[in-house]
Structures are given as structure tokens and as C-alpha cells.
Scaffold this motif. Structure first.
Motif, PDB file in Angstrom:
ATOM      1  N   SER A 116     -41.159  24.617 107.450  1.00 18.03           N
ATOM      2  CA  SER A 116     -39.855  24.275 108.023  1.00 18.03           C
ATOM      3  C   SER A 116     -40.005  23.596 109.374  1.00 18.03           C
ATOM      4  O   SER A 116     -40.972  23.825 110.097  1.00 18.03           O
ATOM      5  CB  SER A 116     -39.016  25.546 108.204  1.00 18.03           C
ATOM      6  N   ASP A 117     -38.999  22.785 109.703  1.00 14.03           N
ATOM      7  CA  ASP A 117     -38.885  22.166 111.018  1.00 14.03           C
ATOM      8  C   ASP A 117     -37.823  22.926 111.798  1.00 14.03           C
ATOM      9  O   ASP A 117     -36.857  23.434 111.222  1.00 14.03           O
ATOM     10  CB  ASP A 117     -38.474  20.696 110.890  1.00 14.03           C
ATOM     11  N   LEU A 118     -37.980  22.975 113.115  1.00 15.68           N
ATOM     12  CA  LEU A 118     -37.041  23.706 113.964  1.00 15.68           C
ATOM     13  C   LEU A 118     -35.982  22.780 114.543  1.00 15.68           C
ATOM     14  O   LEU A 118     -36.293  21.677 115.009  1.00 15.68           O
ATOM     15  CB  LEU A 118     -37.791  24.393 115.097  1.00 15.68           C
ATOM     16  N   PHE A 119     -34.738  23.258 114.510  1.00 16.34           N
ATOM     17  CA  PHE A 119     -33.603  22.502 115.040  1.00 16.34           C
ATOM     18  C   PHE A 119     -32.757  23.410 115.925  1.00 16.34           C
ATOM     19  O   PHE A 119     -32.668  24.611 115.693  1.00 16.34           O
ATOM     20  CB  PHE A 119     -32.722  21.990 113.898  1.00 16.34           C
ATOM     21  N   VAL A 120     -32.118  22.809 116.941  1.00 20.70           N
ATOM     22  CA  VAL A 120     -31.144  23.504 117.782  1.00 20.70           C
ATOM     23  C   VAL A 120     -29.933  22.593 117.889  1.00 20.70           C
ATOM     24  O   VAL A 120     -30.069  21.408 118.223  1.00 20.70           O
ATOM     25  CB  VAL A 120     -31.707  23.809 119.187  1.00 20.70           C
ATOM     26  N   ASP A 121     -28.758  23.112 117.599  1.00 22.14           N
ATOM     27  CA  ASP A 121     -27.517  22.334 117.630  1.00 22.14           C
ATOM     28  C   ASP A 121     -27.618  21.059 116.793  1.00 22.14           C
ATOM     29  O   ASP A 121     -27.135  19.997 117.173  1.00 22.14           O
ATOM     30  CB  ASP A 121     -27.124  21.986 119.070  1.00 22.14           C
ATOM     31  N   GLY A 122     -28.302  21.135 115.652  1.00 24.29           N
ATOM     32  CA  GLY A 122     -28.408  20.010 114.744  1.00 24.29           C
ATOM     33  C   GLY A 122     -29.445  18.960 115.120  1.00 24.29           C
ATOM     34  O   GLY A 122     -29.655  18.004 114.395  1.00 24.29           O
ATOM     35  N   GLU A 123     -30.101  19.133 116.243  1.00 26.46           N
ATOM     36  CA  GLU A 123     -31.119  18.185 116.710  1.00 26.46           C
ATOM     37  C   GLU A 123     -32.509  18.811 116.604  1.00 26.46           C
ATOM     38  O   GLU A 123     -32.665  20.019 116.811  1.00 26.46           O
ATOM     39  CB  GLU A 123     -30.866  17.792 118.167  1.00 26.46           C
ATOM     40  N   PRO A 124     -33.530  18.009 116.306  1.00 29.60           N
ATOM     41  CA  PRO A 124     -34.896  18.565 116.268  1.00 29.60           C
ATOM     42  C   PRO A 124     -35.264  19.195 117.605  1.00 29.60           C
ATOM     43  O   PRO A 124     -34.963  18.646 118.663  1.00 29.60           O
ATOM     44  CB  PRO A 124     -35.777  17.344 115.992  1.00 29.60           C
ATOM     45  N   HIS A 125     -35.879  20.366 117.555  1.00 31.22           N
ATOM     46  CA  HIS A 125     -36.291  21.054 118.779  1.00 31.22           C
ATOM     47  C   HIS A 125     -37.484  20.311 119.376  1.00 31.22           C
ATOM     48  O   HIS A 125     -38.443  19.994 118.668  1.00 31.22           O
ATOM     49  CB  HIS A 125     -36.658  22.507 118.473  1.00 31.22           C
ATOM     50  N   PRO A 126     -37.449  20.016 120.679  1.00 27.76           N
ATOM     51  CA  PRO A 126     -38.527  19.209 121.278  1.00 27.76           C
ATOM     52  C   PRO A 126     -39.901  19.877 121.251  1.00 27.76           C
ATOM     53  O   PRO A 126     -40.910  19.183 121.351  1.00 27.76           O
ATOM     54  CB  PRO A 126     -38.052  18.985 122.713  1.00 27.76           C
ATOM     55  N   TYR A 127     -39.946  21.194 121.112  1.00 18.90           N
ATOM     56  CA  TYR A 127     -41.235  21.886 121.098  1.00 18.90           C
ATOM     57  C   TYR A 127     -41.651  22.326 119.699  1.00 18.90           C
ATOM     58  O   TYR A 127     -42.554  23.141 119.557  1.00 18.90           O
ATOM     59  CB  TYR A 127     -41.214  23.092 122.034  1.00 18.90           C
ATOM     60  N   CYS A 128     -40.990  21.799 118.667  1.00 16.94           N
ATOM     61  CA  CYS A 128     -41.361  22.134 117.290  1.00 16.94           C
ATOM     62  C   CYS A 128     -42.682  21.451 116.968  1.00 16.94           C
ATOM     63  O   CYS A 128     -42.776  20.217 116.997  1.00 16.94           O
ATOM     64  CB  CYS A 128     -40.286  21.664 116.316  1.00 16.94           C
TER      65      CYS A 128
END
Length: 127
Positions: free
Chosen positions: A90-102
Motif C-alpha cells: 500500500s501507499d500512504l495518503f493524508v487528506d487524499g494526497e500522497p504522504h511525503p514520507y511514504c
């Protein structure tokens, strides 16, 4: 690229009942959330939610929005040690945007930059 209908059919044929939405933290330690297969569309479109503050180094605090782990269909893997269980990276997202530290997002960005510069990656595939 694998489609959602194809994966849904494969999961049905494989007798999958639960999904592990797996991601890694900044230290490379695997983390996962188990989700019933009935929520396949949810973890594909929205993601499996979890508190980012529980992961050290992700820049999240108790006040931060939940993080979402969205599955990558190409990573579908029925696990051999437990019947009815499949794992997705899985990829990490916050508020629908890719998390910069994923880590997966960062790696994809590096690969895309290298491809833009003309690098070609062949992993055991004949051209």
C-alpha cells in the motif's frame, strides 16, 4: 496493470476472506491492517485508515488527520501460511494526497525521474 474486476474475481476464486493492507514506516518496518474482503473497494479507493501518530518519524501527531493505506492491485499475493488471507502493498495518503514520507511514493518518484532521464529498467522481462 491489473484491474479491480480481475483482482476481485481472483480473490473470489482463491477463497480470500481478509486482506492485509501492508505498508512500511521510515525505518522499513512492515506494518499492516487487516480488512474484510467485503471492503476491498474501500481500501482501493479510499484506503485503510490508521493513526499516523502511532508511527515514529512520519511527522504525525495526535492532532493530525488519519493516514490512509491505499492498496496497489499489482501486489496481490495470497499468503501461503493462512488460507483465506491475501496481502497488498500500500501507499500512504493524508487528506487524499500522497504522504511525503511514504517510502513507496518516494521510490516511485525516484524511478520516474530516472525514467525521464532515459534509464530503462528490465527486470527479467524480454523486450
Amino acid at each position: 496493470m491489473t484491474g479491480r474486476e480481475e483482482i476481485a474475481q481472483r480473490m473470489d476464486a482463491d477463497g480470500i476472506r481478509f486482506l492485509l493492507t501492508q505498508f512500511v514506516d521510515l525505518n522499513g518496518s512492515p506494518k499492516a491492517k487487516m480488512v474484510p474482503v467485503e471492503h476491498f473497494e474501500d481500501v482501493l479507493d479510499e484506503g485503510a485508515g490508521f493513526g499516523g501518530a502511532a508511527l515514529i518519524g512520519m511527522g504525525q501527531g495526535p492532532h493530525s488527520h488519519d493516514m490512509m493505506a491505499r492498496i496497489d492491485l499489482d501486489s496481490y499475493t495470497p499468503v501461503p501460511w493462512d488460507e483465506g488471507l491475501a496481502r497488498f502493498a500500500s501507499d500512504l495518503f493524508v487528506d487524499g494526497e500522497p504522504h511525503p514520507y511514504c517510502p513507496r511514493q518516494h521510490f516511485k518518484s525516484l524511478l520516474n525521474s530516472a525514467r525521464a532521464e532515459g534509464y530503462v529498467f528490465n527486470v527479467g522481462i524480454e523486450p
